[in-house]
Scaffold this motif. Structure first.
Motif: not given
Length: 631
Positions: A9-10, A16-21, A44-45, A53-55
Motif C-alpha cells: 500500500s502507498f 491512498l494511491i495503491l491499496d494492498n496490491v 508502482l514502477i 518505499y511502500p507504507d
C-alpha cells in the motif's frame, strides 16, 4: 522469480494511491501494466526500482538482478556522440574479447604447469564462457542493428547534446536494449516512435532474453509484446494471463460473474432482512428470526463491482451537411523550412470518409494536416459548406492562463455555466478540475479539454493530429467509439495502430515525398504494402536476371579482360581452398584443446591456444581478401 510485490500500500500526501496490491514477475515474462491516467502505474514502477518505499507490504527483487528503466520523459544525457555512447553500453563485451586475446598471449609465454599458468588458464576459460553467453564477437554488429532499427543509422557521429528530447528518449531505449538487463522496465516506450520503428521494436523485444514490464497505452504494442496484463483500477491490481485484448475478455467475464454473485447475495440479504423484520417480534417465530440475524452477521459481504466515475463520453455532431466532395488534393507541393516534404500524389475525400495519414517521422504528416486546416496551400481544394474543426497535438490553441471552465465558456458565452460544466464532465474532467489553470493540467487532462472544445465546434470535417497522445485507455476507447459513430468526415494523424485499425477506412501514406492512398483500412493497407514489397522483390530479381542474360549474350570480352577474369576466378578458388583448410585446422585445434588427455599438459595446451589464435587471424585475412574479390 525476478521480483515480487506482496500486499503493498502507498499513500501520497494523505491520498491512498495503491491499496494492498500484489504482483510477481518471473524470468523471461512479458507483462503489460495498464490503468487510467493517475491510477498509480508510474508509482508502482518507482516502488519496484526503490525510488519510493511502500507504507506497508514488501517489494522483493532477486539477488543480483540487473534492471533497466526507461522513464516517460527520461532522455539520454551523454557528453559525446551517438556511436560512442552505444559502444559504451557494450563495453563489457568488447573488453572481454580484448581480454581473451591478452590472456592467450600470456598463456603462450608462461611456463607450462606453473601456478601462474593454472591461474591464467582458469581466467581464460571464464572469459571464454562469458563471450559465448553474451555473443561478444557480434557486439558492434548489434550496436549498428539497434541504431538502424531505432532510426539512428546515419546519426553515429552526431553529438547527443544537439538532439531533441524525443530523440534522446529513443536513444535511451536503444542503449537499454544493448545493455540487455535481466528486467527491462519501460514507461510509455512507444512515445516518439513512428510505425516502422514500432514494428522493429516489437520484433526485437520478441527475441529479448530478459523479462519486460511495460506501461503503455498502445494496445497494438501490448498485444504483440506482452503475455500477461496487470491492471490498476480503483487502487487495486488485478493480473490476467494474456495480452491486452485477451485481458479485456477475461475482465468482462470476471466482472459479469462478480456482478452476478453480488446481485445474488444482495437478493439473499434482502430476503433475510425482510424475514427478520416481519418475525423478530413474534414469540412463535422470534427464534428462527434470530437464526437469520446470526446468518447475516456471519455472511462475508461481496464488495460492489467498481464502475469508473469519470470515464469520458465523447460525441461529435454537426449542423450543416457538406457537399459530397469534401476535399481534393492534386499535384501537391508541400515544403517546410526550405525542405520539400511532398511533391506529387493525389487524394479525393468523400463525405463520411475516415482516413488516417501515416508515414515516418519528419515526412510532413502534421504539416499536411495544418495546410488542410488553413486551406491556403496550392493543390488543396476544400469542398462547399465544409466546416473544419482542428485538433492540434501540441494544444497550441489553448490559453494556458485560463481556467478550464473559462477556456470553454469564453468560446460559447451564450451557454449557461451548468451546460459548460456538464460538457466538461462528459469529457472526463471532474468538478475539482474545473477551476484549475490550463497550465496546471496533466497531458491527459489537457487532451480531454481540447477534445471537449473540438466537440463544441460542430465541424463536419475533423482534422486530428495525434489525438490519442496522453489519453489513457478508457479515453482512447471512448474516442474510437465516438469517431466510428460520427457521420461526418475524419482525417487524422496517428501512430496508434489499434486506433487506426478501429477508426480508419482508408490510409494515406507519405513515402518518398509522395502521398499515396490505400483503401480497405489498416489491415488492407498492410496487406497491400506486403504485396507491393513482394512485387518489387520479384521485379528486382527479374531485372538482375535480364541483366545477367544480357551480359551473357553480349559474350565479348578482350583477351586482357578474359585473362584478368580467369586470374580472379583462380584466386577466388585458391582463397576458398585456403579458408576450408583454415576451418579444418580450427576444428582440429578446438578438438585437441577439448581433449581430456591434453588438459594436464599446460604447455601443450598453451601452444594449441596460440596456434588457434593464429588460425583465426589467418581466417579473418582470407575472408577480407575474399570479400574484396567478390564485390
Amino acid at each position: 522469480m525476478l521480483f515480487n510485490i506482496n500486499g503493498v500500500s502507498f499513500s501520497y500526501r494523505g491520498n491512498l494511491i495503491l491499496d494492498n496490491v500484489s504482483l510477481t514477475v518471473n524470468e523471461g515474462e512479458r507483462v503489460g501494466l495498464i490503468g487510467e491516467n493517475g491510477a498509480g502505474k508510474t508509482t508502482l514502477i518507482k516502488l519496484i526500482c526503490g525510488s519510493l518505499y511502500p507504507d506497508s507490504g514488501t517489494v522483493t527483487l532477486k539477488n543480483g538482478v540487473s534492471a533497466g528503466l526507461l522513464e516517460q520523459n527520461g532522455g539520454l544525457e551523454w557528453d559525446g556522440t551517438v556511436y560512442s555512447c552505444m559502444l559504451d553500453a557494450v563495453k563489457d563485451r568488447l573488453d572481454a574479447v580484448k581480454r581473451l586475446g591478452e590472456l592467450s598471449d600470456k598463456l603462450s609465454q608462461c611456463e607450462y604447469g606453473g601456478r601462474e599458468y593454472n591461474v591464467l588458464s582458469a581466467k581464460y576459460e571464464s572469459v571464454n564462457k562469458f563471450i559465448a553467453a553474451r555473443d561478444c564477437y557480434n557486439a558492434e554488429v548489434n550496436v549498428k542493428t539497434v541504431l538502424g532499427g531505432m532510426g539512428f543509422a546515419d546519426c553515429g557521429d552526431q553529438k547527443i547534446s544537439t538532439m531533441s528530447g524525443g530523440e534522446k528518449t529513443r536513444l535511451k531505449l536503444a542503449r537499454l536494449l544493448l545493455e540487455e538487463p535481466d528486467l527491462l522496465i519501460l514507461d510509455e516506450p512507444t512515445n516518439h516512435l513512428d510505425i516502422k520503428t514500432l514494428f522493429w521494436l516489437e520484433d526485437y523485444l520478441s527475441t529479448f532474453k530478459g523479462a519486460v514490464l511495460t506501461v503503455s497505452h498502445d494496445r497494438y504494442f501490448l498485444d504483440r509484446v506482452t503475455q500477461k496484463t496487470a491492471e490498476i483500477e480503483n487502487k487495486k491490481l488485478t493480473a490476467y494471463n494474456g495480452s491486452y485484448t485477451k485481458s479485456r475478455q477475461l475482465k468482462a467475464e470476471r466482472l459479469a460473474l462478480w456482478e452476478k454473485e453480488y446481485k445474488k447475495q444482495q437478493e439473499e440479504i434482502a430476503k433475510l432482512r425482510t424475514y427478520v423484520d416481519k418475525n423478530i417480534v413474534r414469540a412463535t417465530t422470534a427464534k428462527s428470526a434470530q437464526s437469520r440475524v446470526k446468518q447475516l452477521d456471519k455472511m462475508e459481504l461481496i464488495e460492489k463491482p467498481y464502475v469508473p466515475a469519470n470515464s469520458p463520453r465523447f460525441s461529435f455532431t454537426y449542423t450543416q451537411e457538406p457537399y459530397e466532395n469534401v476535399l481534393a488534393i492534386e499535384n501537391l507541393q508541400l515544403s517546410a523550412g526550405g525542405k520539400s516534404l511532398i511533391s506529387g500524389g493525389q487524394l479525393n475525400v468523400k463525405r463520411g470518409s475516415k482516413i488516417a495519414i501515416v508515414g515516418e517521422n519528419g515526412t510532413g504528416k502534421s504539416t499536411l494536416l495544418k495546410s488542410i486546416a488553413c486551406g491556403g496551400c496550392s493543390g488543396i481544394t476544400i469542398g462547399r459548406f465544409v466546416r473544419v474543426a482542428y485538433y492540434d497535438q501540441e494544444n497550441a490553441n489553448l490559453d494556458y492562463n485560463n481556467t478550464v471552465l473559462d477556456e470553454l465558456w469564453q468560446r460559447h458565452s451564450l451557454c449557461s455555466q451548468t451546460d459548460i460544466r456538464a460538457r466538461l464532465a462528459q469529457s472526463g474532467l471532474c468538478a475539482e478540475d474545473i477551476d484549475k489553470r490550463v497550465a496546471d493540467l496533466s497531458g491527459g487532462e489537457r487532451a480531454k479539454l481540447a477534445l471537449c472544445i473540438l466537440q463544441s465546434e460542430e465541424g463536419n470535417l475533423l482534422l486530428l493530429d495525434e489525438p490519442t497522445n496522453h489519453l489513457d485507455l478508457p479515453a482512447r476507447e471512448s474516442l474510437e467509439k465516438a469517431l466510428r459513430e460520427y457521420s461526418g468526415t475524419v482525417i487524422f494523424v496517428s501512430h496508434d495502430r489499434y486506433f487506426i485499425s478501429a477508426v480508419a477506412g482508408g490510409i494515406a501514406e507519405i513515402e518518398g515525398g509522395r502521398l499515396n492512398y490505400y483503401n480497405g483500412g489498416y489491415e488492407g493497407y498492410r496487406a497491400q504494402k506486403a504485396a507491393a514489397a513482394e512485387l518489387e522483390r520479384a521485379a528486382e530479381e527479374e531485372r538482375l536476371q535480364k541483366e545477367y542474360l544480357t551480359k551473357k549474350q553480349a559474350g565479348f570480352r578482350s583477351r586482357a579482360e578474359r585473362a584478368a577474369e580467369a586470374e580472379k576466378k583462380n584466386r577466388i578458388k585458391q582463397i576458398e581452398a585456403d579458408i576450408s583448410l583454415a576451418e579444418l585446422q580450427e576444428s582440429e585445434l578446438q578438438a585437441a584443446i577439448a581433449d581430456p588427455d591434453n588438459a594436464a599438459d599446460y604447455k601443450k595446451l598453451g601452444e594449441l591456444c596460440r596456434r588457434l589464435e593464429e588460425v583465426k587471424k589467418r581466417q579473418e585475412d582470407l575472408y577480407a581478401q575474399y570479400e574484396q574479390l567478390i564485390d
